[in-house]
Design an enzyme around this catalytic site. Structure first.
Site, mmCIF file in Angstrom:
data_model
loop_
_atom_site.group_PDB
_atom_site.id
_atom_site.type_symbol
_atom_site.label_atom_id
_atom_site.label_comp_id
_atom_site.label_asym_id
_atom_site.label_seq_id
_atom_site.Cartn_x
_atom_site.Cartn_y
_atom_site.Cartn_z
ATOM 1 N N ASP A 136 -40.484 3.658 -4.087
ATOM 2 C CA ASP A 136 -39.904 2.698 -3.137
ATOM 3 C C ASP A 136 -40.299 1.254 -3.464
ATOM 4 O O ASP A 136 -40.073 0.356 -2.674
ATOM 5 C CB ASP A 136 -40.305 3.057 -1.693
ATOM 6 C CG ASP A 136 -41.811 2.970 -1.451
ATOM 7 O OD1 ASP A 136 -42.569 2.629 -2.387
ATOM 8 O OD2 ASP A 136 -42.244 3.241 -0.318
ATOM 9 N N HIS A 138 -43.418 0.116 -4.038
ATOM 10 C CA HIS A 138 -44.736 -0.352 -3.580
ATOM 11 C C HIS A 138 -45.706 -0.562 -4.738
ATOM 12 O O HIS A 138 -45.605 0.093 -5.776
ATOM 13 C CB HIS A 138 -45.333 0.577 -2.511
ATOM 14 C CG HIS A 138 -45.847 1.898 -2.976
ATOM 15 N ND1 HIS A 138 -45.366 3.102 -2.500
ATOM 16 C CD2 HIS A 138 -46.826 2.239 -3.846
ATOM 17 C CE1 HIS A 138 -46.021 4.091 -3.054
ATOM 18 N NE2 HIS A 138 -46.916 3.600 -3.884
HETATM 19 C C1 GLP Z 1 -49.782 5.781 -5.144
HETATM 20 C C2 GLP Z 1 -50.740 4.645 -5.422
HETATM 21 C C3 GLP Z 1 -50.086 3.551 -6.227
HETATM 22 C C4 GLP Z 1 -49.374 4.160 -7.416
HETATM 23 C C5 GLP Z 1 -48.313 5.115 -6.955
HETATM 24 C C6 GLP Z 1 -47.504 5.733 -8.080
HETATM 25 O O1 GLP Z 1 -48.932 5.519 -4.085
HETATM 26 N N1 GLP Z 1 -51.274 4.061 -4.239
HETATM 27 O O2 GLP Z 1 -51.072 2.619 -6.647
HETATM 28 O O3 GLP Z 1 -48.787 3.134 -8.180
HETATM 29 O O4 GLP Z 1 -48.988 6.156 -6.247
HETATM 30 O O5 GLP Z 1 -48.165 6.859 -8.563
HETATM 31 P P1 GLP Z 1 -47.795 7.628 -9.876
HETATM 32 O O6 GLP Z 1 -48.305 6.827 -11.005
HETATM 33 O O7 GLP Z 1 -48.480 8.942 -9.754
HETATM 34 O O8 GLP Z 1 -46.307 7.756 -9.905
#
Ligand code: GLP
Length: 260
Positions: A136, A138
């Protein structure tokens, strides 16, 4: 902003691990900003390899976590503090207490958020901040709608993020609803931002963050406001970038001395 399109996680890990190693070689007491999730694992593996090969010491470095779940017991394997302990600290030589996360067990969480900001400031600020991105858009746990000026605070996760992160828990119900995260404004104060993304599921978020308007609805778009932001993506994550050809050409002609 520099966008680097790499073949896969190993190349991303080596490239970004190299940037961390270069920083620490000129500034042994550098302050790193650590992200969790699956994407930075390639970087942590690369740092472990460099340390094992005698090429990297983090003995004088310090690090701050981006974010943390609220409500998990201390030492819970899915707490971000445990994640970093197992995936990075166990394989390199940080001094004890050199890696800090927000105190999510404090009675006064708001005071703990302020104390975390103060600790980052007292350390001289973050030199290199690793970031992933949520589907999304973030960064950290700054969900859509987060102020671009926000500081470390408590946030409520969106259903989308809870579902995305449910793969790390036995059931969706176990995924905490609340977190403490560095704010977008806090993140923007780091001297170098390095965002990694891999996989087609991130293509929309990457395109919106890199080439869309700067908006609180896509917290990752705040990187466009930063004077030194690097985005390292694999081909599937880059698949919706309009200027992908330009990024490839720029990277292939970049002078080797320049680094990330
Ligand atoms: C979580 C963390 C983020 C990270 C995101 C994506 O929400 N708080 O900092 O960027 O996951 O994670 P992934 O790398 O496992 O897709």
């Amino acid at each position: 902003m520099e966008v680097v399109i790499v073949a896969g996680p190993d190349q991303a890990g080596e490239l970004v691990g190299g940037a961390v190693a270069a920083l620490v070689s000129t500034k042994p007491d550098a302050v790193l900003g650590l992200a969790t999730g699956s994407t930075p694992l390639a970087v942590y593996r690369d740092l472990a390899r460099r340390h094992g090969a005698g090429e990297l010491s983090l003995a004088r470095a310090r690090a701050f976590l981006l974010d943390e779940y609220v409500g998990l017991p201390t030492g819970h394997p899915q707490s971000y503090r445990s994640f970093i302990a197992h995936e990075l600290e166990a394989h390199v030589d940080f001094a004890s207490a050199a890696v800090q996360g927000p105190d999510v067990h404090a009675d006064d969480l708001l005071a703990a958020c302020d104390a975390y900001e103060a600790a980052i400031r007292a350390a001289g600020g973050v030199d290199l901040q690793l970031l992933g991105i949520g589907t999304d858009g973030h960064i950290g746990f700054n969900e859509p709608g987060s102020s671009l000026a926000s500081r470390t605070r408590i946030k409520t996760l969106t259903d989308q993020t809870r579902r995305d992160n449910a793969r790390f828990f036995a059931t969706l119900d176990e995924v905490p609803r609340h977190v403490v995260t560095q704010g977008v404004g806090t993140i923007l104060e780091a001297r170098h931002l390095v965002l990694l993304a891999s996989g087609a599921a991130k293509a929309g978020a990457v395109a919106a963050a890199v080439e869309g308007p700067v908006t609180a609805m896509v917290p990752g778009s705040a990187l466009q406001l930063h004077p030194h932001a690097t985005v390292v993506v694999d081909e599937p994550a880059a698949s919706r970038l309009r200027l992908a050809g330009y990024y490839r050409e720029t990277w292939s002609h970049k002078p080797p001395w320049q680094g990330l």
